[in-house]
Write a protein that holds these residues in place. Structure first.
Motif, PDB file in Angstrom:
ATOM      1  N   LEU A   1      47.822  54.177  49.953  1.00 21.79           N
ATOM      2  CA  LEU A   1      46.251  53.441  49.452  1.00 21.79           C
ATOM      3  C   LEU A   1      45.416  54.481  48.480  1.00 21.79           C
ATOM      4  N   LEU A   2      45.577  55.667  49.024  1.00 22.67           N
ATOM      5  CA  LEU A   2      44.602  56.645  48.229  1.00 22.67           C
ATOM      6  C   LEU A   2      45.180  56.818  47.006  1.00 22.67           C
ATOM      7  N   ALA A   3      46.702  56.983  46.842  1.00 20.84           N
ATOM      8  CA  ALA A   3      47.180  57.069  45.513  1.00 20.84           C
ATOM      9  C   ALA A   3      46.849  55.826  44.564  1.00 20.84           C
ATOM     10  N   SER A   4      46.907  54.721  45.128  1.00 19.45           N
ATOM     11  CA  SER A   4      46.742  53.481  44.523  1.00 19.45           C
ATOM     12  C   SER A   4      44.948  53.489  43.850  1.00 19.45           C
ATOM     13  N   LEU A   5      44.276  53.981  44.914  1.00 20.61           N
ATOM     14  CA  LEU A   5      42.872  54.139  44.539  1.00 20.61           C
ATOM     15  C   LEU A   5      42.691  55.215  43.335  1.00 20.61           C
ATOM     16  N   GLU A   6      43.226  56.325  43.426  1.00 17.56           N
ATOM     17  CA  GLU A   6      43.271  57.506  42.424  1.00 17.56           C
ATOM     18  C   GLU A   6      43.663  56.552  41.105  1.00 17.56           C
ATOM     19  N   ALA A   7      44.567  56.019  41.052  1.00 18.03           N
ATOM     20  CA  ALA A   7      45.206  55.255  39.783  1.00 18.03           C
ATOM     21  C   ALA A   7      44.141  54.416  39.097  1.00 18.03           C
ATOM     22  N   GLN A   8      43.567  53.508  40.005  1.00 18.35           N
ATOM     23  CA  GLN A   8      42.486  52.617  39.607  1.00 18.35           C
ATOM     24  C   GLN A   8      41.458  53.332  39.045  1.00 18.35           C
TER      25      GLN A   8
ATOM     26  N   GLU B   1      41.029  56.365  37.751  1.00 13.79           N
ATOM     27  CA  GLU B   1      41.410  56.929  36.493  1.00 13.79           C
ATOM     28  C   GLU B   1      41.549  55.880  35.427  1.00 13.79           C
ATOM     29  N   GLN B   2      42.071  54.843  35.713  1.00 15.01           N
ATOM     30  CA  GLN B   2      42.012  53.720  34.924  1.00 15.01           C
ATOM     31  C   GLN B   2      40.692  53.210  34.174  1.00 15.01           C
ATOM     32  N   TRP B   3      39.855  53.136  35.413  1.00 11.63           N
ATOM     33  CA  TRP B   3      38.545  52.814  35.144  1.00 11.63           C
ATOM     34  C   TRP B   3      37.688  53.840  34.337  1.00 11.63           C
ATOM     35  N   LEU B   4      37.795  55.106  34.668  1.00 10.11           N
ATOM     36  CA  LEU B   4      37.269  56.072  33.881  1.00 10.11           C
ATOM     37  C   LEU B   4      37.711  56.097  32.412  1.00 10.11           C
ATOM     38  N   ASN B   5      39.314  55.785  32.239  1.00  9.65           N
ATOM     39  CA  ASN B   5      39.628  55.870  30.941  1.00  9.65           C
ATOM     40  C   ASN B   5      39.181  54.635  29.990  1.00  9.65           C
TER      41      ASN B   5
ATOM     42  N   ILE C   1      37.996  65.338  38.928  1.00  7.60           N
ATOM     43  CA  ILE C   1      37.087  64.189  39.292  1.00  7.60           C
ATOM     44  C   ILE C   1      37.624  62.806  39.891  1.00  7.60           C
ATOM     45  N   VAL C   2      38.966  62.515  39.242  1.00  8.12           N
ATOM     46  CA  VAL C   2      39.464  61.342  40.226  1.00  8.12           C
ATOM     47  C   VAL C   2      39.983  61.656  41.507  1.00  8.12           C
ATOM     48  N   ARG C   3      40.378  62.815  41.636  1.00  6.32           N
ATOM     49  CA  ARG C   3      40.802  63.090  42.998  1.00  6.32           C
ATOM     50  C   ARG C   3      39.557  63.217  43.999  1.00  6.32           C
ATOM     51  N   ASP C   4      38.490  63.845  43.403  1.00 10.36           N
ATOM     52  CA  ASP C   4      37.094  63.877  44.218  1.00 10.36           C
ATOM     53  C   ASP C   4      36.646  62.633  44.557  1.00 10.36           C
ATOM     54  N   MET C   5      36.417  61.538  43.496  1.00  9.59           N
ATOM     55  CA  MET C   5      36.016  60.385  43.612  1.00  9.59           C
ATOM     56  C   MET C   5      36.894  59.446  44.590  1.00  9.59           C
TER      57      MET C   5
END
Length: 62
Positions: free
Chosen positions: A5-12, A14-18, A35-39
């Protein structure tokens, strides 16, 4: 929060930032490499705190 779930959240995140970092609504700010990992870790902490609250409520109402 489970790792998947954390990995999925990181991907989301990152996509939102991009998707939004070049928007006129985006503040003039640099994004550092973690930043993605920390968020995601910050969001996971809130997620886990909510779960603890639910467990507490179940214990107290039993």
């Amino acid at each position: 929060m489970k790792t998947g779930l954390l990995a999925s959240l990181e991907a989301q995140i990152e996509q939102w930032l991009n998707d939004n970092c070049e928007s006129s609504d985006w503040p003039q700010a640099w994004m550092y490499e973690d930043i993605v990992r920390d968020m995601a870790k910050a969001a996971a902490l809130v997620f886990d705190a909510n779960h603890k609250g639910q467990d507490f409520a179940k214990r107290e109402s039993a």
